[in-house]
Design an enzyme around this catalytic site. Structure first.
Site, PDB file in Angstrom:
ATOM      1  N   PRO A 230      -3.931  -0.529  18.912  1.00 12.98           N
ATOM      2  CA  PRO A 230      -3.610  -0.934  17.531  1.00 12.98           C
ATOM      3  C   PRO A 230      -3.900   0.127  16.469  1.00 12.98           C
ATOM      4  O   PRO A 230      -3.626  -0.078  15.303  1.00 12.98           O
ATOM      5  CB  PRO A 230      -4.477  -2.171  17.316  1.00 12.98           C
ATOM      6  CG  PRO A 230      -5.510  -2.145  18.360  1.00 12.98           C
ATOM      7  CD  PRO A 230      -4.971  -1.356  19.502  1.00 12.98           C
TER       8      PRO A 230
ATOM      9  N   HIS B 253       0.838  -1.210   0.000  1.00 15.18           N
ATOM     10  CA  HIS B 253       0.000   0.000   0.000  1.00 15.18           C
ATOM     11  C   HIS B 253       0.865   1.250   0.000  1.00 15.18           C
ATOM     12  O   HIS B 253       1.943   1.276   0.593  1.00 15.18           O
ATOM     13  CB  HIS B 253      -0.910   0.020   1.236  1.00 15.18           C
ATOM     14  CG  HIS B 253      -2.089  -0.883   1.129  1.00 15.18           C
ATOM     15  ND1 HIS B 253      -3.207  -0.762   1.904  1.00 15.18           N
ATOM     16  CD2 HIS B 253      -2.324  -1.945   0.309  1.00 15.18           C
ATOM     17  CE1 HIS B 253      -4.088  -1.694   1.568  1.00 15.18           C
ATOM     18  NE2 HIS B 253      -3.569  -2.431   0.607  1.00 15.18           N
TER      19      HIS B 253
ATOM     20  N   TYR C 114      -9.475   4.881   7.930  1.00 19.55           N
ATOM     21  CA  TYR C 114      -9.609   5.163   9.374  1.00 19.55           C
ATOM     22  C   TYR C 114     -10.707   6.216   9.495  1.00 19.55           C
ATOM     23  O   TYR C 114     -10.557   7.343   9.000  1.00 19.55           O
ATOM     24  CB  TYR C 114      -8.305   5.725   9.929  1.00 19.55           C
ATOM     25  CG  TYR C 114      -7.188   4.719  10.087  1.00 19.55           C
ATOM     26  CD1 TYR C 114      -6.395   4.353   8.994  1.00 19.55           C
ATOM     27  CD2 TYR C 114      -6.909   4.142  11.326  1.00 19.55           C
ATOM     28  CE1 TYR C 114      -5.363   3.431   9.139  1.00 19.55           C
ATOM     29  CE2 TYR C 114      -5.879   3.225  11.474  1.00 19.55           C
ATOM     30  CZ  TYR C 114      -5.119   2.878  10.380  1.00 19.55           C
ATOM     31  OH  TYR C 114      -4.095   1.960  10.530  1.00 19.55           O
TER      32      TYR C 114
ATOM     33  N   LYS D 235       1.263  -0.566  15.285  1.00 23.07           N
ATOM     34  CA  LYS D 235       2.656  -0.594  15.733  1.00 23.07           C
ATOM     35  C   LYS D 235       3.031  -1.852  16.508  1.00 23.07           C
ATOM     36  O   LYS D 235       4.203  -2.170  16.639  1.00 23.07           O
ATOM     37  CB  LYS D 235       2.930   0.627  16.615  1.00 23.07           C
ATOM     38  CG  LYS D 235       2.959   1.930  15.869  1.00 23.07           C
ATOM     39  CD  LYS D 235       4.079   1.960  14.840  1.00 23.07           C
ATOM     40  CE  LYS D 235       3.737   2.873  13.682  1.00 23.07           C
ATOM     41  NZ  LYS D 235       4.428   2.489  12.444  1.00 23.07           N
TER      42      LYS D 235
ATOM     43  N   TYR E  86       3.722   6.349  10.633  1.00 22.76           N
ATOM     44  CA  TYR E  86       2.921   5.175  10.254  1.00 22.76           C
ATOM     45  C   TYR E  86       3.756   4.172   9.455  1.00 22.76           C
ATOM     46  O   TYR E  86       3.673   2.964   9.674  1.00 22.76           O
ATOM     47  CB  TYR E  86       1.716   5.616   9.423  1.00 22.76           C
ATOM     48  CG  TYR E  86       0.675   4.530   9.214  1.00 22.76           C
ATOM     49  CD1 TYR E  86       0.728   3.690   8.097  1.00 22.76           C
ATOM     50  CD2 TYR E  86      -0.349   4.338  10.123  1.00 22.76           C
ATOM     51  CE1 TYR E  86      -0.215   2.685   7.905  1.00 22.76           C
ATOM     52  CE2 TYR E  86      -1.307   3.345   9.930  1.00 22.76           C
ATOM     53  CZ  TYR E  86      -1.235   2.528   8.826  1.00 22.76           C
ATOM     54  OH  TYR E  86      -2.164   1.521   8.638  1.00 22.76           O
TER      55      TYR E  86
HETATM   56  P1  FAS Z   1       2.605 -12.514  21.356  1.00 23.32           P
HETATM   57  O1  FAS Z   1       1.650 -12.271  22.491  1.00 23.32           O
HETATM   58  O2  FAS Z   1       2.111 -12.518  19.957  1.00 23.32           O
HETATM   59  O3  FAS Z   1       3.321 -13.935  21.564  1.00 23.32           O
HETATM   60  C1  FAS Z   1       3.726 -14.350  22.860  1.00 23.32           C
HETATM   61  C2  FAS Z   1       3.706 -15.873  22.856  1.00 23.32           C
HETATM   62  O4  FAS Z   1       4.239 -16.312  24.104  1.00 23.32           O
HETATM   63  C3  FAS Z   1       2.297 -16.434  22.740  1.00 23.32           C
HETATM   64  O5  FAS Z   1       2.235 -17.359  21.680  1.00 23.32           O
HETATM   65  C4  FAS Z   1       2.051 -17.092  24.094  1.00 23.32           C
HETATM   66  O6  FAS Z   1       1.276 -18.266  23.975  1.00 23.32           O
HETATM   67  C5  FAS Z   1       3.471 -17.410  24.536  1.00 23.32           C
HETATM   68  N1  FAS Z   1       3.646 -17.497  25.995  1.00 23.32           N
HETATM   69  C6  FAS Z   1       3.149 -16.675  26.931  1.00 23.32           C
HETATM   70  N2  FAS Z   1       3.555 -17.088  28.169  1.00 23.32           N
HETATM   71  C7  FAS Z   1       4.332 -18.200  27.980  1.00 23.32           C
HETATM   72  C8  FAS Z   1       5.034 -19.079  28.848  1.00 23.32           C
HETATM   73  N3  FAS Z   1       5.024 -18.903  30.177  1.00 23.32           N
HETATM   74  N4  FAS Z   1       5.728 -20.116  28.309  1.00 23.32           N
HETATM   75  C9  FAS Z   1       5.746 -20.303  26.966  1.00 23.32           C
HETATM   76  N5  FAS Z   1       5.098 -19.518  26.087  1.00 23.32           N
HETATM   77  C10 FAS Z   1       4.404 -18.470  26.592  1.00 23.32           C
HETATM   78  N6  FAS Z   1      -0.948  -5.212  16.637  1.00 23.32           N
HETATM   79  C11 FAS Z   1      -1.076  -4.511  15.498  1.00 23.32           C
HETATM   80  O7  FAS Z   1      -0.093  -3.949  15.007  1.00 23.32           O
HETATM   81  N7  FAS Z   1      -2.315  -4.412  14.879  1.00 23.32           N
HETATM   82  C12 FAS Z   1      -3.434  -5.058  15.381  1.00 23.32           C
HETATM   83  O8  FAS Z   1      -4.526  -4.963  14.831  1.00 23.32           O
HETATM   84  C13 FAS Z   1      -3.316  -5.820  16.565  1.00 23.32           C
HETATM   85  N8  FAS Z   1      -4.394  -6.502  17.067  1.00 23.32           N
HETATM   86  C14 FAS Z   1      -4.249  -7.234  18.232  1.00 23.32           C
HETATM   87  C15 FAS Z   1      -5.311  -7.965  18.773  1.00 23.32           C
HETATM   88  C16 FAS Z   1      -5.167  -8.688  19.979  1.00 23.32           C
HETATM   89  C17 FAS Z   1      -6.322  -9.477  20.554  1.00 23.32           C
HETATM   90  C18 FAS Z   1      -3.921  -8.674  20.658  1.00 23.32           C
HETATM   91  C19 FAS Z   1      -3.752  -9.393  21.992  1.00 23.32           C
HETATM   92  C20 FAS Z   1      -2.847  -7.969  20.114  1.00 23.32           C
HETATM   93  C21 FAS Z   1      -3.002  -7.257  18.889  1.00 23.32           C
HETATM   94  N9  FAS Z   1      -1.933  -6.568  18.308  1.00 23.32           N
HETATM   95  C22 FAS Z   1      -2.048  -5.858  17.161  1.00 23.32           C
HETATM   96  C23 FAS Z   1      -0.644  -6.604  18.890  1.00 23.32           C
HETATM   97  C24 FAS Z   1      -0.018  -7.920  18.517  1.00 23.32           C
HETATM   98  O9  FAS Z   1       0.056  -8.039  17.124  1.00 23.32           O
HETATM   99  C25 FAS Z   1       1.309  -7.965  19.203  1.00 23.32           C
HETATM  100  O10 FAS Z   1       2.006  -6.734  19.078  1.00 23.32           O
HETATM  101  C26 FAS Z   1       2.176  -9.090  18.703  1.00 23.32           C
HETATM  102  O11 FAS Z   1       1.461 -10.281  18.823  1.00 23.32           O
HETATM  103  C27 FAS Z   1       3.451  -9.099  19.554  1.00 23.32           C
HETATM  104  O12 FAS Z   1       4.122 -10.264  19.311  1.00 23.32           O
HETATM  105  P2  FAS Z   1       4.894 -11.001  20.493  1.00 23.32           P
HETATM  106  O13 FAS Z   1       5.692  -9.989  21.255  1.00 23.32           O
HETATM  107  O14 FAS Z   1       5.559 -12.162  19.860  1.00 23.32           O
HETATM  108  O15 FAS Z   1       3.782 -11.470  21.544  1.00 23.32           O
HETATM  109  C1  PHB Z   2      -5.283  -4.936  10.547  1.00 28.52           C
HETATM  110  O1  PHB Z   2      -5.331  -5.087   9.317  1.00 28.52           O
HETATM  111  O2  PHB Z   2      -5.521  -5.851  11.363  1.00 28.52           O
HETATM  112  C2  PHB Z   2      -4.942  -3.567  11.096  1.00 28.52           C
HETATM  113  C3  PHB Z   2      -4.465  -2.578  10.237  1.00 28.52           C
HETATM  114  C4  PHB Z   2      -4.150  -1.325  10.749  1.00 28.52           C
HETATM  115  C5  PHB Z   2      -4.325  -1.076  12.100  1.00 28.52           C
HETATM  116  C6  PHB Z   2      -4.799  -2.078  12.971  1.00 28.52           C
HETATM  117  C7  PHB Z   2      -5.113  -3.329  12.455  1.00 28.52           C
HETATM  118  O3  PHB Z   2      -4.029   0.160  12.600  1.00 28.52           O
END
Ligand code: FAS
Ligand code: PHB
Length: 386
Positions: free
Chosen positions: A288, A72, A196, A292, A380
């Site tokens: 989100p 994009h 947005y 980031k 961004y």
């Molecule tokens: P993660 O949380 O992805 O991964 C951590 C891993 O550690 C998990 O698989 C967990 O099972 C494991 N773990 C935890 N405790 C443990 C233990 N004691 N032993 C072993 N394993 C363990 N970011 C965006 O940029 N855009 C979005 O739209 C967006 N939507 C999101 C929606 C939700 C519901 C959530 C919770 C987050 C969202 N995020 C979004 C942020 C998300 O993308 C995170 O920034 C990203 O997953 C970060 O990655 P990790 O740091 O690897 O953590």
């Molecule tokens: C997504 O595609 O999940 C998405 C994109 C932009 C955002 C948040 C989520 O700011």
């Protein structure tokens, strides 16, 4: 059991770190508490900065990303019934790519296993010793063990065991008075670029996953029950918030995934204690709105992989000693940008008429000033890493 780097967490941060270390000949073991299917199906982020796509491509984990990722060059801010395009690439020379976090995780798991990597699913870390470094774990059969190592990377997300093992931690947080209801729908996106929308009824975001699948979000109260949102109500509310005066129409379709995500800002300092290093959501959370979260996790891991590579190659701790301060500079910039995008576009239930007028004036300024558009675009698309 012994390895050079024990990695807790098989999300994007842990898997990418293991992959980058492998390319430098550094051994690691990934301990992931969930099963492979859960980790690969968990619906989360979707928007990648150029720094993220570059590291995946340059490290040999970007083939499918290059085939299926949607590059994009702009996004739309929509308010007052009109859309305003922010030409991201014209303003910064950088692009962003829509490619779901689920797909990155699948690609990295496949690559680690193909390279003979040691990724242990359904194996939970239950204890961390940051000084004589080791991680105690329990596997799916309930068997316990200890993984001895030179260094520990806690990539275990917001609810992991790594952060609590850092003594004297300072934390900074902000809870927001709203959450996001997110859906996946089997319907072609009604837009080519992300929209947005700041609307008096609340924020909405139109993202996408493919030419056939749409990803949309809408602001709801922080404690909203998803049962209060049948599909018809979701589409009706999204249509109201995206409505324009130029005949644009939101395409509806079958909703295949529905979830509510709370919104918070959070930072833990420092991101290191002795031989233990925090990366990704283990150290910080952003709302989100600025896309980031995942990208910050990637930039932490790039900095940590460089530091560990230097340590093993030269014996120097210089980059390891700078890890926390190097990451936190970029973390706080992303925290501010995410807070700024969130407050710019969401309706605060406590906002009075004066605050709402200020918000509208701010939006009008952002879309009419080259300087303001450039500020949004450079944050961004992602600032330089490290
Ligand atoms: P993660 O949380 O992805 O991964 C951590 C891993 O550690 C998990 O698989 C967990 O099972 C494991 N773990 C935890 N405790 C443990 C233990 N004691 N032993 C072993 N394993 C363990 N970011 C965006 O940029 N855009 C979005 O739209 C967006 N939507 C999101 C929606 C939700 C519901 C959530 C919770 C987050 C969202 N995020 C979004 C942020 C998300 O993308 C995170 O920034 C990203 O997953 C970060 O990655 P990790 O740091 O690897 O953590
Ligand atoms: C997504 O595609 O999940 C998405 C994109 C932009 C955002 C948040 C989520 O700011």
């Amino acid at each position: 059991m012994r390895t050079q780097v024990a990695i807790i967490g098989g999300g994007p941060a842990g898997l990418l770190l293991s992959h980058l270390l492998h390319l430098q000949g550094i051994d690691s073991v990934v301990l992931e508490s969930r099963d492979r299917g859960y980790v690969e199906r968990r619906q989360r982020a979707g928007m990648l900065e150029q720094g993220t796509t570059d590291v995946l491509r340059e490290s040999g984990a970007g083939e499918r990303l290059d085939r299926e990722g949607l590059v994009h060059h702009g996004l739309e801010l929509r308010f007052g019934g009109a859309g305003h395009r922010i030409p991201l690439t014209d303003l910064t020379g950088r692009t962003v790519t829509v490619y779901a976090q689920t797909e990155i995780v699948k690609d990295l798991v496949a690559r680690r296993l193909a390279d003979g990597g040691d990724v242990r699913f359904e194996t939970e870390a239950v204890g961390v010793d940051a000084s004589a470094p080791s991680v105690a774990f329990r596997d799916r059969a309930g068997r316990t063990g200890t993984l001895e190592c030179d260094y520990i990377a806690a990539c275990d997300g917001f609810h992991g065991v790594g952060r609590p093992a850092v003594p004297g931690l300072r934390t900074f947080s902000r809870e927001y008075p709203f959450a996001w209801l997110g859906i996946l729908a089997d319907v072609p996106p009604s837009t080519e670029e992300l929209i947005y929308a700041g609307h008096e009824r609340g924020f909405a975001l139109h993202s996408l996953r493919s030419p056939q699948v749409s990803r949309l979000y809408l602001q709801v109260p922080p404690d909203e029950d998803i049962a209060a949102w049948p599909d018809a109500r979701i589409w009706e509310e999204l249509a109201a918030r995206f409505a324009t005066g130029d005949g644009w129409k939101l395409q509806e379709g079958p909703i295949t995934d529905k979830s509510i995500t709370p919104m918070r800002s959070f930072v833990a300092e420092p991101m290191r204690h002795d031989r233990l290093f925090l990366a990704g959501d283990a150290a910080h959370i952003v709302p989100p709105t600025g896309a980031k979260g995942l990208n910050l996790a990637v930039s932490d891991v790039i900095v940590l992989a460089r530091a560990l590579t230097e340590r093993y190659a030269t014996g120097s701790d210089t980059l390891l000693d700078a890890y926390s301060s190097t990451c936190l500079r970029r973390v706080w910039r992303a925290e501010h940008f995410s807070y700024w995008m969130t407050t710019l576009l969401h309706v605060d239930p406590a906002a009075d008429d004066f605050a709402l007028r200020l918000q509208r004036s701010h939006l009008d300024y952002v879309v009419s000033s080259e300087a303001a558009k450039t500020t949004l675009a450079e944050n961004y698309t992602g600032l330089p890493i490290g």
